[in-house]
Structures are given as structure tokens and as C-alpha cells.
Motif scaffolding. Structure first.
Motif: not given
Lengths: 247, 165
Positions: B135-145
Motif C-alpha cells: 500500500l505504501l509502495a515500498q519494500t518490506e524491509s523498509a516497512t520492517k525498519m
């Protein structure tokens, strides 16, 4: 209670009022009605466009036969005469009569007495140069009429009738008794100028080498031959030039 | 009423969508703008867009994801407009019945925009990291971070009261 739960509880106190929801649904209904109206308008516009397109196609189809029935230029008839009017319709591109531009400076008038024997060498230089192939023979007083023999002419006109030589080497005879004008070395008589015709009327003969050059001859009642060499010669200009020469 | 539900593709009626997802949209807009009035404007904007695009939506999952995505976009647009027009962005956190609610909410609201968005989507909407990333158009690692750092910041703000669960 975890922070997660606390946060959820906090959010649960933030809610949309029923009035706002009703407003949204009212807007939806309005949008729906507007959409229906817009759709009807679009359908009407599409219908109008279809009708107009159909009318346009029908119009084009209706016009097509009329367009195709327009007279098309016909090739000049080989070894047969057509009237000047027919020539005007069919050979507009090559009709000196319709040339509006007339270069007076290019007109040369040369008069030969009816009883005079002409030789090619005796013709004026500009006439010699104009003739595509020097006349092979010019016989005066043959059967009482002049005979001009030349080759290389593509088209010519005698008394308003337009003629087109077949191809290759052809000849034009003017004068010579009952076979005054012929082509194809006299094998295929094209036009016979009877003595009475020549004697009683003035005969105009135009010889055209190509679209740009034109030579005009005119036999008078007395048998005189006028040569007019030039381009873009019209009938009126030709007659005017002859009249000027006879003054 | 408006728009017949397509039973075949199980797309909910607009009324059902309004009833079910109104709060979700308003809450996401509120935590992002930290202003209830702005959030209500955004809520209206989002649902007006929904009305226009209702025919393009497929099923309920699509509707929910679409609403979240459009809410984020509308919020960004709204905040940019406010910033461009040099209008103040007052903190107008809604009042809560329990002080502890306000404390936690204010702690989340005090986070930078990207952190409070992922915290809200993860804690409140219950979205998985994968879904938030999409939904935020970003990588999963970025979301986790972002989630990790947001929690760290919340721990600093809430102190001993912070519970990671």
C-alpha cells in the motif's frame, strides 16, 4: 492492557458521525442521478454522431456516381477527325486555342505567292529551324495546289478539326488535288481538301510539334501560304496576324 | 438506492462500504493529519472519489486496499497544499474519555509521519508488513525498519509504560 489495545480503544473514540455518512450517501445518489443524465446525454450525442455519419456516408455514396460520370479526357482519335469543340473537351492540355498567353515576338509571318515554287532552302531560317524535319518536298502547281510534305508532326488541325498522327514517321500533305492532306506517307488518306474548298474558303492549318511549339499555315483563296511560327498561337492571333500581313 | 451490489464478484454496496470503512478512513486521516477537521475533509474527499470510481472496484479486499491507498494519497495532497499555502498545521488531537487513551494516541501522533502511518496500519488496521509495503509502495524491509524504529521511539516516549505487544 497493552499499548496496542490502548491505541485501538483510543481510535474507537474517533468515528464518523451519521450525518457525515448520510451526506456521503446523498452525494452518491446525486452523482448517480447526474450520471444517469450524463449517460443519457452521451447516448444522445452518440446517436446524433451516428446519424450524421450515416448521412455523410449516404451523401458521399450519392455523389460518387455524379463524380464518376464527369467527362474524362479522352485520347485524341487516331486518324480520325473530331470537331473543335470535341477537341476542346478532350484535349484541353494540348489545345492552342485555349492558350491565353500569346508571345507576339515569336510570331513570324511569311507569305508565298500561289504560283511560286517553294524550296526548303528558300524558307525563312526560323521556319526551317522550327520544322522538326525539313520538308522533303514542296511541289508547287501540282494539280494547281500546293503540297507540303514533312515528317515529325504529332498533331495538327485543319479547319477546326483535330488530328493525331499514329506514330513514327508520318507525313502531312497539303494540297495535291483530291488528296490534299494525308498522313502516313499518303497511304492512309486523312483528309481530302477538295479544290473547290481551297478555292472558295480560307483554310487554316495548325501543326504542332509539341506542347510548346506550334506552326500555323493558312492558305488563302489566291493560293498564298502564310507561315506563322511561334508558340501559344490562338486562332484570333493567327487571323489577326494574317490580316496585318495583307494590309 | 444507489448502485446495485454485484453479487457475482461480491462487491459490497456503497452503503455497506460507507458503514464499514468510514471510521477506518477517518482514523487513518486523523493520525496522519493530527487534526480532526482536516481528517473529515479528507474523509469526504476519499468517499467522493469512491463514488466516482465505484464501478472500477472489484471485491471487498480491493475496496479496503483502495480506500487506504486513496486516503494516504489524499492526505499527502492535503498536507502539501497546506504547506504550500503556508497555512498552520495545528495539532488538534481529539479528546479521549480516558487519559491513558490520550497518552498513547499522543505518543503515536508525535512520531514522524512515516512512522505513525505504519504504526497505525499495523496496530489498528491489523495489516501485515507485506500488505503495508504494497500500500505504501515500498519494500518490506523498509516497512520492517520503520516499524522497528517507531516502536523504539514509542518506548522512549512512553517509558516503562510501553508494551511491545
Amino acid at each position: 492492557m497493552t499499548n496496542n489495545e490502548l491505541y485501538r480503544m483510543a481510535n474507537s473514540e474517533i468515528s464518523v458521525s451519521e450525518a457525515m455518512k448520510t451526506e456521503i450517501l446523498r452525494a452518491a445518489n446525486s452523482q448517480y442521478r447526474n450520471g444517469r443524465i450524463l449517460l443519457r446525454k452521451k447516448r444522445l450525442a452518440a446517436l446524433m454522431a451516428a446519424v450524421l455519419s450515416l448521412a455523410l456516408v449516404c451523401g458521399i455514396i450519392w455523389m460518387m456516381p455524379q463524380v464518376t460520370q464527369l467527362p474524362l479526357p479522352k485520347p485524341s482519335e487516331s486518324l480520325s477527325g473530331t470537331t473543335l469543340n470535341e477537341q476542346n473537351e478532350n484535349k484541353v492540355y494540348f489545345n492552342p486555342m485555349q492558350r491565353d498567353v500569346f508571345d507576339q515576338d515569336k510570331i513570324k509571318l511569311f507569305e508565298v505567292a500561289g504560283n511560286e515554287t517553294l524550296k526548303f532552302d528558300s524558307l525563312p531560317k526560323d521556319i526551317q529551324d522550327f520544322l522538326p524535319v525539313p520538308p522533303q518536298e514542296y511541289i508547287s502547281e501540282t494539280d494547281g495546289y500546293h503540297v507540303l510534305y514533312s515528317t515529325g508532326w504529332r498533331e495538327f488541325m485543319i479547319d477546326g478539326k483535330f488530328y493525331h498522327q499514329k506514330s513514327g514517321e508520318s507525313s502531312l500533305y497539303i494540297g495535291g488535288g483530291k488528296r490534299a492532306a494525308e498522313v502516313d506517307d499518303g497511304k492512309n488518306p486523312l483528309l481530302t481538301l477538295k479544290p473547290s474548298v481551297i478555292g472558295e474558303t480560307q483554310t487554316s492549318i495548325y501543326l504542332m510539334k509539341d506542347e510548346e511549339e506550334l506552326s500555323a499555315y493558312r492558305m488563302t483563296e489566291a493560293g498564298a501560304v502564310y507561315f506563322i511560327v511561334g508558340s501559344h498561337i490562338s486562332e484570333r492571333d493567327f487571323l489577326s496576324a494574317v490580316e496585318q500581313s495583307m494590309k | 438506492m444507489f448502485l446495485v451490489s454485484s453479487v457475482s464478484n461480491q462487491k459490497p454496496l456503497l452503503e455497506e462500504i460507507v458503514e464499514k470503512y468510514s471510521d477506518m478512513v477517518l482514523r487513518l486521516a486523523t493520525i496522519r493529519t493530527k487534526n480532526k477537521h482536516y481528517a473529515e475533509d479528507i474523509y469526504s474527499d476519499v468517499f467522493l472519489r469512491l463514488i466516482k470510481n465505484y464501478d472500477k472496484l472489484r471485491d471487498e479486499n480491493h475496496v479496503k486496499a483502495w480506500l487506504i491507498r486513496v486516503t494516504i494519497n489524499c492526505t499527502n495532497t492535503y498536507m502539501k497544499k497546506m504547506s504550500r499555502d503556508n497555512l498552520p498545521l495545528p495539532d488538534n488531537i481529539p479528546s479521549f474519555s480516558e487519559p491513558v487513551f490520550s497518552e498513547v494516541y499522543q505518543a503515536v501522533a508525535s512520531l514522524p509521519d512515516k512512522y505513525r502511518t505504519v504504526i497505525h496500519m499495523h496496530f489498528y488496521d491489523g495489516l501485515a508488513v507485506k500488505e503495508i509495503s504494497r500500500l505504501l509502495a515500498q519494500t518490506e524491509s523498509a516497512t520492517k525498519m520503520q516499524l522497528k524504529r517507531a516502536k523504539e521511539k514509542l518506548k522512549v516516549i512512553l517509558g516503562d509504560d510501553f508494551n511491545d505487544k
